[in-house]
Structures are given as C-alpha cells and as structure tokens.
Design an enzyme around this catalytic site. Structure first.
Site, short mmCIF file in Angstrom:
data_model
loop_
_atom_site.label_atom_id
_atom_site.label_comp_id
_atom_site.label_asym_id
_atom_site.label_seq_id
_atom_site.Cartn_x
_atom_site.Cartn_y
_atom_site.Cartn_z
N ARG A 59 0.55 -1.36 0.09
CA ARG A 59 -0.15 0.16 -0.24
C ARG A 59 0.76 1.51 -0.13
NH1 ARG A 59 -2.71 0.57 4.43
NH2 ARG A 59 -4.21 2.15 3.43
N LYS A 118 4.05 -7.70 11.86
CA LYS A 118 2.94 -7.64 11.03
C LYS A 118 3.00 -9.10 10.15
CE LYS A 118 2.33 -5.73 6.55
NZ LYS A 118 2.11 -4.19 5.80
N ARG A 246 -0.33 4.61 13.39
CA ARG A 246 0.43 4.04 14.44
C ARG A 246 0.28 4.44 14.76
NH1 ARG A 246 6.48 5.57 14.08
NH2 ARG A 246 6.15 6.64 12.03
C1 BTN Z 1 1.08 -4.08 2.22
O1 BTN Z 1 0.76 -4.41 2.91
O2 BTN Z 1 1.09 -2.88 2.07
C2 BTN Z 1 0.41 -4.71 1.00
C3 BTN Z 1 0.66 -5.97 0.30
C4 BTN Z 1 0.26 -6.84 -0.46
C5 BTN Z 1 1.61 -7.48 -1.03
C6 BTN Z 1 0.99 -8.58 -1.97
S1 BTN Z 1 1.44 -10.09 -2.56
C7 BTN Z 1 0.51 -10.35 -3.28
C8 BTN Z 1 0.31 -9.08 -4.21
N1 BTN Z 1 0.45 -8.63 -5.10
C9 BTN Z 1 1.38 -7.81 -5.22
O3 BTN Z 1 2.06 -7.32 -6.08
N2 BTN Z 1 1.10 -7.13 -3.85
C10 BTN Z 1 -0.55 -8.18 -3.50
#
Ligand code: BTN
Length: 253
Positions: A59, A118, A246
């Site tokens: 994100r 996380k 946070r």
């Molecule tokens: C986050 O925590 O910021 C979100 C992470 C999301 C990761 C997943 S892995 C599968 C899919 N493909 C990506 O490029 N991102 C999501």
C-alpha cells in the site's frame, strides 16, 4: 512447490462458475498482472499465485518483498459491483484471519499482525473493464521464517501458530471463504463484518498517531469501516484512503 490448485478450484467454482486458478513461477507482481489484464478488457474471475514476485507492491507506493518458498503471494481478480466500496479491505482482512488462526489480529485498515509484528498485507485495486467494474485483491503472507531484511520490526510468520503449514495449504484455507466474503460484501457492504473485525481489532483503545497529524484513542470502526478516533476535539472518523496509522506503542506498518 506443490500447489493444491485443483482442490482450490473445486472449493471455489460453485461460488464463481468461470473461476480459474493460475500459478506463475515468476511475475513482477500478481496485482500488476491482473490489473493489466483488466485494463485490456479481461476480468474473468482468476486466482493468480506468484511463486516469486520481482516487483511486489504494498500500500501507499511501498514495495512488498518476499522470498520464494517463504511466503504466499497471490491476487484474486473478479467483477464486483457493491453499492458502497468502503470497508472492502477490512472485510477481506476479517475473512483472512478467520480462515487462519484465532491469535491473528487486524491493524486497521488491513494489516494482519501476530504478537506485535506484521504477518500479512492486503492491497486492493479496482479498474473498469468495459462496462464492468473489477477488483483485484492482493494478499501477501509470511509463511516461514526468513532472513532478517533490515526491517526495524521483524515480521511474524504463519508457522509460528500453525507449525508445518505451507503456502499451498494456507491458500486452500483462505480461498473459498474469501470468495464468500466478497460476495457478502457485494450484497451488504461492510456492516456484516463489523462485529468480527471488532474482535480482532489491534488498535482498539490504543493511543494512535495518524499521518494527518491527528492523535487520539482508537475506538473501533463504524459500519462503513472508518476508524473512530477520540481526539481532544471530539470523535473523528477517518477513512483508509486518507491516512496511515501508527499505534503509539508499536512500530509503523
Ligand atoms: C501492504 O501491506 O502494504 C500490502 C501488501 C500486499 C502484497 C501482496 S503480495 C500479492 C499481491 N501482489 C502485489 O504486488 N502485492 C500484493
């Protein structure tokens, strides 16, 4: 890696008849790939598993790093037409933790945490394909311990609470309930997930600092999935597109 693709397909296709499961050994990002297809007019319901992502995305423009075999990285594309999109990522998170383990918590809006670290992240994107609106739900879950990658807070991994589970087994547990959750969300929005989110809410009654400068106590989420924050100026409700959060006593995402 052996993926239970057929078992996943059998569990999901009664809910979604055109559904396919695809496993790619390597791709830049499973979200990017499905978004490209949607922009080219293709929005068939597809679960795309990436054994390795070379440019995984998180994100807010962040990168998502994972190593082959140590994590589950997949995205699900499908046509979706809810009356209200707000709270979708919280509904997805609620479904994922419900499928995996009672000790997992949700850090608003959509991170999965275990014992203060996380464990998984969710990235949801939408785009139009012709007349249709399509969603791509991308999920990354740490499965096995991995080498320290310099993060100030080391990540958690699923085998801490489910010893021996592999990425395929985790996906098999998640896939069909996730589809059911998305269908329920499409019909009824976030409201049916609110009570379950509450039970997993990591931030509830914690002091939080929001990236927009707001400081206060998190007081749960409303029926649209907005975070309620009690501030010196009164209760404020923030939506996930506006801010990151946070928890005062924990590290940022
Ligand atoms: C986050 O925590 O910021 C979100 C992470 C999301 C990761 C997943 S892995 C599968 C899919 N493909 C990506 O490029 N991102 C999501």
């Amino acid at each position: 890696m052996n993926w239970p693709a057929e078992a996943i397909w059998e569990a999901v296709y009664p809910l979604l008849p055109d559904f396919t499961v695809e496993v790619l050994p390597q791709i830049d990002s499973s979200n990017s790939e499905l978004m490209r297809r949607i922009r080219a007019g293709r929005c068939e319901p597809t679960l795309l598993v990436a054994e390795q992502q070379t440019a995984g995305r998180g994100r807010m423009g962040r990168d998502w790093h994972s190593q082959v075999g140590d994590s589950l990285t997949f995205s699900l594309a499908l046509p979706l037409t809810p009356a209200d999109w707000s709270g979708l990522s919280l509904a997805v998170g609620t479904s994922v933790v419900g499928s995996l383990h009672p000790d997992l918590q949700l850090k608003w809006p959509n991170d999965v945490w275990l014992q203060g670290r996380k464990l998984a992240g969710i990235l949801i994107e939408t785009a139009g394909a012709g007349e249709q609106r399509c969603a791509v739900v991308g999920i990354g879950i740490n499965i096995a311990p991995r080498a320290d990658n310099g993060l100030s807070t080391p990540p958690a991994w699923l085998q801490e609470v489910l010893p021996g589970i592999d990425a395929g087994q985790a996906l098999l547990r998640i896939a069909a309930p996730l589809l059911q959750a998305l269908k329920l969300f499409e019909r009824s929005g976030f409201a049916p997930f609110q009570a379950q989110f509450d039970q997993r809410d990591l931030l509830r009654d914690r002091a939080v600092n929001l990236s927009n400068g707001t400081v206060g106590m998190a007081r749960g989420v409303d029926a649209q999935g907005g975070l309620r924050v009690q501030t010196p100026d009164g209760m404020q409700t923030v939506t996930s597109s506006e801010v990151s959060v946070r928890p005062a006593a924990l590290q940022a995402e």
